[in-house]
Motif scaffolding. Sequence first.
Motif, PDB file in Angstrom:
ATOM      1  N   ALA A 124      97.292  32.975  31.333  1.00 28.16           N
ATOM      2  CA  ALA A 124      97.950  32.557  30.100  1.00 28.16           C
ATOM      3  C   ALA A 124      97.853  31.058  29.846  1.00 28.16           C
ATOM      4  CB  ALA A 124      99.422  32.980  30.133  1.00 28.16           C
ATOM      5  N   LEU A 125      97.691  30.279  30.910  1.00 25.58           N
ATOM      6  CA  LEU A 125      97.782  28.824  30.778  1.00 25.58           C
ATOM      7  C   LEU A 125      96.469  28.069  30.948  1.00 25.58           C
ATOM      8  CD1 LEU A 125     101.091  28.321  32.761  1.00 25.58           C
ATOM      9  CD2 LEU A 125     100.742  27.660  30.376  1.00 25.58           C
ATOM     10  N   VAL A 126      95.615  28.525  31.859  1.00 28.93           N
ATOM     11  CA  VAL A 126      94.432  27.740  32.225  1.00 28.93           C
ATOM     12  C   VAL A 126      93.487  27.469  31.056  1.00 28.93           C
ATOM     13  CG1 VAL A 126      92.321  27.764  33.621  1.00 28.93           C
ATOM     14  CG2 VAL A 126      94.540  28.225  34.684  1.00 28.93           C
ATOM     15  N   PRO A 127      93.213  28.444  30.179  1.00 30.88           N
ATOM     16  CA  PRO A 127      92.299  28.123  29.060  1.00 30.88           C
ATOM     17  C   PRO A 127      92.780  26.930  28.227  1.00 30.88           C
ATOM     18  CG  PRO A 127      92.564  30.485  29.253  1.00 30.88           C
ATOM     19  CD  PRO A 127      93.560  29.885  30.196  1.00 30.88           C
ATOM     20  N   ASP A 128      94.087  26.863  27.970  1.00 31.87           N
ATOM     21  CA  ASP A 128      94.622  25.726  27.215  1.00 31.87           C
ATOM     22  C   ASP A 128      94.527  24.440  28.021  1.00 31.87           C
ATOM     23  OD1 ASP A 128      96.154  24.535  24.950  1.00 31.87           O
ATOM     24  OD2 ASP A 128      97.698  24.289  26.486  1.00 31.87           O
ATOM     25  N   TRP A 129      94.772  24.535  29.322  1.00 29.98           N
ATOM     26  CA  TRP A 129      94.675  23.346  30.164  1.00 29.98           C
ATOM     27  C   TRP A 129      93.248  22.815  30.197  1.00 29.98           C
ATOM     28  CZ3 TRP A 129      97.908  25.298  34.952  1.00 29.98           C
ATOM     29  CH2 TRP A 129      99.273  25.243  34.626  1.00 29.98           C
ATOM     30  N   VAL A 130      92.276  23.710  30.269  1.00 31.79           N
ATOM     31  CA  VAL A 130      90.879  23.281  30.262  1.00 31.79           C
ATOM     32  C   VAL A 130      90.555  22.582  28.955  1.00 31.79           C
ATOM     33  CG1 VAL A 130      88.489  24.103  30.230  1.00 31.79           C
ATOM     34  CG2 VAL A 130      90.114  25.027  31.910  1.00 31.79           C
ATOM     35  N   GLU A 131      91.061  23.114  27.858  1.00 29.76           N
ATOM     36  CA  GLU A 131      90.824  22.493  26.549  1.00 29.76           C
ATOM     37  C   GLU A 131      91.489  21.131  26.461  1.00 29.76           C
ATOM     38  OE1 GLU A 131      91.729  23.485  21.849  1.00 29.76           O
ATOM     39  OE2 GLU A 131      91.571  25.130  23.303  1.00 29.76           O
ATOM     40  N   ARG A 132      92.682  20.999  27.026  1.00 31.24           N
ATOM     41  CA  ARG A 132      93.410  19.733  26.996  1.00 31.24           C
ATOM     42  C   ARG A 132      92.881  18.745  28.038  1.00 31.24           C
ATOM     43  NH1 ARG A 132      99.369  21.550  27.998  1.00 31.24           N
ATOM     44  NH2 ARG A 132      99.720  19.298  28.030  1.00 31.24           N
ATOM     45  N   GLY A 133      92.220  19.273  29.063  1.00 31.09           N
ATOM     46  CA  GLY A 133      91.671  18.424  30.117  1.00 31.09           C
ATOM     47  C   GLY A 133      92.626  18.146  31.254  1.00 31.09           C
ATOM     48  N   HIS A 134      93.783  18.811  31.251  1.00 27.31           N
ATOM     49  CA  HIS A 134      94.720  18.626  32.361  1.00 27.31           C
ATOM     50  C   HIS A 134      95.736  19.771  32.392  1.00 27.31           C
ATOM     51  CE1 HIS A 134      98.272  17.391  29.960  1.00 27.31           C
ATOM     52  NE2 HIS A 134      97.370  16.889  29.152  1.00 27.31           N
ATOM     53  N   GLY A 135      96.279  19.997  33.557  1.00 29.44           N
ATOM     54  CA  GLY A 135      97.296  21.017  33.787  1.00 29.44           C
ATOM     55  C   GLY A 135      97.485  21.163  35.283  1.00 29.44           C
ATOM     56  N   TYR A 136      98.628  21.703  35.679  1.00 33.81           N
ATOM     57  CA  TYR A 136      98.947  21.781  37.108  1.00 33.81           C
ATOM     58  C   TYR A 136      99.583  23.126  37.419  1.00 33.81           C
ATOM     59  CZ  TYR A 136      99.569  19.351  41.581  1.00 33.81           C
ATOM     60  OH  TYR A 136      99.452  18.931  42.871  1.00 33.81           O
ATOM     61  N   THR A 172      87.437  26.766  41.068  1.00 31.02           N
ATOM     62  CA  THR A 172      86.838  27.154  39.796  1.00 31.02           C
ATOM     63  C   THR A 172      87.162  26.194  38.665  1.00 31.02           C
ATOM     64  OG1 THR A 172      87.021  29.465  40.509  1.00 31.02           O
ATOM     65  CG2 THR A 172      86.595  29.076  38.161  1.00 31.02           C
ATOM     66  N   TYR A 173      88.364  25.644  38.631  1.00 33.85           N
ATOM     67  CA  TYR A 173      88.803  24.840  37.486  1.00 33.85           C
ATOM     68  C   TYR A 173      89.160  23.391  37.832  1.00 33.85           C
ATOM     69  CZ  TYR A 173      88.940  29.256  34.995  1.00 33.85           C
ATOM     70  OH  TYR A 173      88.594  30.453  34.415  1.00 33.85           O
ATOM     71  N   GLY A 174      89.006  23.024  39.098  1.00 37.72           N
ATOM     72  CA  GLY A 174      89.360  21.663  39.482  1.00 37.72           C
ATOM     73  C   GLY A 174      88.563  20.606  38.744  1.00 37.72           C
ATOM     74  N   ASP A 175      87.287  20.861  38.499  1.00 42.52           N
ATOM     75  CA  ASP A 175      86.452  19.894  37.788  1.00 42.52           C
ATOM     76  C   ASP A 175      86.754  19.858  36.294  1.00 42.52           C
ATOM     77  OD1 ASP A 175      85.218  19.122  40.100  1.00 42.52           O
ATOM     78  OD2 ASP A 175      83.408  20.336  39.786  1.00 42.52           O
ATOM     79  N   ALA A 176      87.545  20.805  35.818  1.00 39.45           N
ATOM     80  CA  ALA A 176      87.924  20.830  34.405  1.00 39.45           C
ATOM     81  C   ALA A 176      89.306  20.217  34.180  1.00 39.45           C
ATOM     82  CB  ALA A 176      87.909  22.268  33.878  1.00 39.45           C
ATOM     83  N   GLY A 177      89.852  19.592  35.213  1.00 41.17           N
ATOM     84  CA  GLY A 177      91.124  18.901  35.066  1.00 41.17           C
ATOM     85  C   GLY A 177      92.337  19.691  35.506  1.00 41.17           C
ATOM     86  N   VAL A 178      92.144  20.916  35.986  1.00 40.69           N
ATOM     87  CA  VAL A 178      93.274  21.732  36.430  1.00 40.69           C
ATOM     88  C   VAL A 178      93.528  21.443  37.908  1.00 40.69           C
ATOM     89  CG1 VAL A 178      94.160  24.073  36.767  1.00 40.69           C
ATOM     90  CG2 VAL A 178      92.765  23.529  34.752  1.00 40.69           C
ATOM     91  N   ARG A 179      94.710  20.955  38.201  1.00 42.04           N
ATOM     92  CA  ARG A 179      95.093  20.664  39.577  1.00 42.04           C
ATOM     93  C   ARG A 179      95.926  21.819  40.126  1.00 42.04           C
ATOM     94  NH1 ARG A 179      91.405  18.147  38.862  1.00 42.04           N
ATOM     95  NH2 ARG A 179      91.199  15.884  38.682  1.00 42.04           N
ATOM     96  N   VAL A 180      95.759  22.089  41.411  1.00 39.23           N
ATOM     97  CA  VAL A 180      96.426  23.224  42.043  1.00 39.23           C
ATOM     98  C   VAL A 180      97.015  22.783  43.376  1.00 39.23           C
ATOM     99  CG1 VAL A 180      96.165  25.593  42.906  1.00 39.23           C
ATOM    100  CG2 VAL A 180      94.753  24.798  40.984  1.00 39.23           C
ATOM    101  N   SER A 181      98.237  23.226  43.628  1.00 42.85           N
ATOM    102  CA  SER A 181      98.853  23.053  44.945  1.00 42.85           C
ATOM    103  C   SER A 181      99.346  24.402  45.430  1.00 42.85           C
ATOM    104  CB  SER A 181     100.031  22.067  44.884  1.00 42.85           C
ATOM    105  OG  SER A 181      99.604  20.743  44.679  1.00 42.85           O
ATOM    106  N   CYS A 182      99.368  24.557  46.747  1.00 36.83           N
ATOM    107  CA  CYS A 182      99.846  25.790  47.361  1.00 36.83           C
ATOM    108  C   CYS A 182     100.882  25.427  48.416  1.00 36.83           C
ATOM    109  CB  CYS A 182      98.682  26.562  47.979  1.00 36.83           C
ATOM    110  SG  CYS A 182      99.123  28.210  48.544  1.00 36.83           S
ATOM    111  N   LEU A 183     102.110  25.850  48.176  1.00 41.56           N
ATOM    112  CA  LEU A 183     103.234  25.528  49.047  1.00 41.56           C
ATOM    113  C   LEU A 183     103.373  26.610  50.111  1.00 41.56           C
ATOM    114  CD1 LEU A 183     105.875  24.032  49.800  1.00 41.56           C
ATOM    115  CD2 LEU A 183     107.004  25.336  47.955  1.00 41.56           C
ATOM    116  N   CYS A 184     103.298  26.195  51.394  1.00 43.21           N
ATOM    117  CA  CYS A 184     103.322  27.157  52.505  1.00 43.21           C
ATOM    118  C   CYS A 184     104.356  26.748  53.559  1.00 43.21           C
ATOM    119  CB  CYS A 184     101.938  27.275  53.134  1.00 43.21           C
ATOM    120  SG  CYS A 184     100.682  27.976  52.049  1.00 43.21           S
TER     121      CYS A 184
END
Length: 275
Positions: A124-136, A172-184
């Motif tokens: 639901a969110l990543v396509p918009d984040w890719v278009e905006r160039g950022h998202g987390y 897959t999306y890190g180069d498009a500005g989407v940052r990801v963290s995984c809390l363990c």
Amino acid sequence: MQIDGAVAIVTGAAAGIGAAIARALVAQGARVVVTDLAADRVSAVAAEINETAGGERAVAVAGDASDPELIARTIEIARGEFGPVDLYVANAGTTAGMGLDSDEIAWHTALEVNTLAHVRAAKALVPDWVERGHGYFLSTASAAGLLTQIGSATYSVSKRAAVGFAEWLSVTYGDAGVRVSCLCPMGVDTELLNAGFHSDREGASVAANAVRSAGEVLSPEAVADVVIEAIGDERFLILPHEQVATMYAQKAADPDRWLAGMRRYQRSLMGDQPG
């Protein structure tokens, strides 16, 4: 990521880690939509955040974090109240099921909440984040997702899948500005952990004791502090319990030895010593 001014959604935020992360984000200048199945409790969290902040910084939405309609509605509410979503914290979790006796409903629930809720939110969110160039995207998995959870197959598998999806999302999306963290994290003083000691489900008390005895049980607030720091650094793997990194490395270096050690640990928890 710059948290000040960001718009965030935090699921599973009626208590525990989710509520603590929501409070910590607002303390850093974010605005949040908090969601949970427990309508009254998540509303109380939002009200408490707003009272502390002295303004409208949080909105509550009740519902199932794995429901695509709820995800879409929450995103729309966030956009209408605060603006486009910058950060999604997929924190809602369940301990449904245990061992091989877990029925199809338990497996379905574990995978829906612990894994597929993350997938649906990202869709639901990543396509918009890719278009905006950022998202987390921040995925709350577990040390069980890197190692395993003694006593619970459903939790181990669904959390492992959550880690795998977070890794894939970053690749897959890190180069498009989407940052990801995984809390363990390992043991955190939450209702999910404490309920294990009072459960009559086979394996539940063993699973809870395994977490308790593996290391320090942290407060949700301590975990939230680590999360805020990691978001600022845009760090993928968030390990509030530092020993998890050592255990993970030992597992990778010699899986057979690690599995043998885990079997010994399980025997000790169940009161059976090797002959």
